[in-house]
Design a protein around this motif. Structure first.
Motif, PDB file in Angstrom:
ATOM      1  N   THR A 158       0.852  -1.182   0.000  1.00  0.00           N
ATOM      2  CA  THR A 158       0.000   0.000   0.000  1.00  0.00           C
ATOM      3  C   THR A 158       0.890   1.236   0.000  1.00  0.00           C
ATOM      4  O   THR A 158       1.846   1.334   0.767  1.00  0.00           O
ATOM      5  N   THR A 204      -3.106  -0.161  -8.516  1.00  0.00           N
ATOM      6  CA  THR A 204      -4.530   0.141  -8.492  1.00  0.00           C
ATOM      7  C   THR A 204      -4.766   1.289  -7.521  1.00  0.00           C
ATOM      8  O   THR A 204      -4.343   1.217  -6.364  1.00  0.00           O
ATOM      9  N   GLU A 215      -6.757   3.351  -4.966  1.00  0.00           N
ATOM     10  CA  GLU A 215      -7.853   3.137  -4.013  1.00  0.00           C
ATOM     11  C   GLU A 215      -8.632   4.432  -3.784  1.00  0.00           C
ATOM     12  O   GLU A 215      -9.846   4.422  -3.695  1.00  0.00           O
ATOM     13  N   SER A 216      -7.912   5.545  -3.646  1.00  0.00           N
ATOM     14  CA  SER A 216      -8.555   6.845  -3.476  1.00  0.00           C
ATOM     15  C   SER A 216      -7.597   7.927  -3.956  1.00  0.00           C
ATOM     16  O   SER A 216      -6.381   7.762  -3.888  1.00  0.00           O
ATOM     17  N   THR A 232      -3.934   7.198  -2.586  1.00  0.00           N
ATOM     18  CA  THR A 232      -3.646   5.903  -1.969  1.00  0.00           C
ATOM     19  C   THR A 232      -3.767   4.851  -3.057  1.00  0.00           C
ATOM     20  O   THR A 232      -4.744   4.837  -3.798  1.00  0.00           O
ATOM     21  N   ALA A 233      -2.766   3.986  -3.158  1.00  0.00           N
ATOM     22  CA  ALA A 233      -2.752   2.964  -4.205  1.00  0.00           C
ATOM     23  C   ALA A 233      -2.218   1.658  -3.654  1.00  0.00           C
ATOM     24  O   ALA A 233      -1.550   1.631  -2.613  1.00  0.00           O
ATOM     25  N   VAL A 234      -2.515   0.596  -4.374  1.00  0.00           N
ATOM     26  CA  VAL A 234      -2.004  -0.732  -4.033  1.00  0.00           C
ATOM     27  C   VAL A 234      -1.172  -1.223  -5.210  1.00  0.00           C
ATOM     28  O   VAL A 234      -1.632  -1.222  -6.356  1.00  0.00           O
ATOM     29  N   PRO A 258      -4.597  -1.861   2.435  1.00  0.00           N
ATOM     30  CA  PRO A 258      -4.793  -0.533   3.033  1.00  0.00           C
ATOM     31  C   PRO A 258      -5.468  -0.573   4.402  1.00  0.00           C
ATOM     32  O   PRO A 258      -5.104   0.190   5.299  1.00  0.00           O
ATOM     33  N   SER A 259      -6.440  -1.452   4.578  1.00  0.00           N
ATOM     34  CA  SER A 259      -7.148  -1.501   5.857  1.00  0.00           C
ATOM     35  C   SER A 259      -6.259  -1.975   6.999  1.00  0.00           C
ATOM     36  O   SER A 259      -6.473  -1.610   8.148  1.00  0.00           O
ATOM     37  N   TRP A 281      -2.964   1.143   7.483  1.00  0.00           N
ATOM     38  CA  TRP A 281      -3.240   2.577   7.423  1.00  0.00           C
ATOM     39  C   TRP A 281      -2.515   3.358   8.515  1.00  0.00           C
ATOM     40  O   TRP A 281      -1.957   4.427   8.267  1.00  0.00           O
TER      41      TRP A 281
END
Length: 154
Positions: free
Chosen positions: A4, A49, A51-52, A59-61, A97-98, A101
Motif C-alpha cells: 500500500t 490500483t 484506491e482513493s 492511496t494505491a495498491v 490498506p485496511s 493505514w
C-alpha cells in the motif's frame, strides 16, 4: 504480497497563494486537480490500483515491490516538473490498506518533519524575485534590451 502506497502534497494553500495574480492562482488550483489524474495514469501504467485520490493525496495498491520502487522514484520528479515548489511526501507499507493505514500515517508524519532542500539555495548575494522574495533564476520579458523583472522558479 501487496504493498500500500500513499502520497500527499503539503502546503497546497500557500503554494496556490504564492502569487497575487488571480490568473496564476486559478492555474495553480487546476494543477492540483490534475495532480491526482496524473497519479492515476502513472500508477495504472506501472501495474498498481488506485484506491482513493483527492486534494493532492493518493492511496494505491501495488502488487509487486519493483513497480512500487519504480513509482516512488518517479513520482516526486513528475510533481516537481509539473508543479515546481510543491512539496510531496510519500510512504508505503506491506499489506492491504485496511491493515496498514496507521503505519502509513506514521511514516507520512515522519516524512513531513524532514523538509526537502530548497533549490536554488538563497545566499546573501543572490538576486531575488520581487513578488515572492525567492531566489531569482531569470528575468521575464524575453527580448527586452535591459531585461525584465527577476522571476523565481514558480
Amino acid at each position: 504480497m501487496d504493498w500500500t502506497y500513499r502520497t500527499e502534497a503539503k502546503g497546497i494553500q500557500s503554494w496556490i497563494l504564492a502569487t497575487d495574480k488571480l490568473r496564476e492562482m486559478a492555474g495553480a488550483s487546476e494543477l492540483i486537480e490534475r495532480l491526482t489524474d496524473w497519479a492515476r495514469r502513472c500508477i495504472s501504467k506501472m501495474g498498481g490500483t488506485v484506491e482513493s485520490a483527492a486534494a493532492g493525496g493518493v492511496t494505491a495498491v501495488f502488487h509487486d515491490q519493483n513497480s512500487l520502487a519504480q513509482f516512488t522514484r518517479f513520482w516526486p520528479v513528475v510533481v516537481d516538473r509539473r508543479a515546481p515548489g510543491l512539496q510531496v511526501f510519500q510512504a508505503w507499507a506491506e499489506g492491504a490498506p485496511s491493515k496498514c493505514w496507521d503505519v502509513l500515517q506514521q511514516r507520512l508524519a515522519a516524512a513531513r518533519n524532514q523538509p526537502p532542500p530548497q533549490l536554488p539555495e538563497a545566499g546573501p548575494l543572490m538576486l531575488r524575485a520581487g513578488r515572492s522574495g525567492a531566489p531569482a533564476i531569470g528575468r521575464d520579458g524575453d527580448g527586452v534590451p535591459a531585461g525584465g523583472r527577476p522571476v523565481d522558479v514558480a
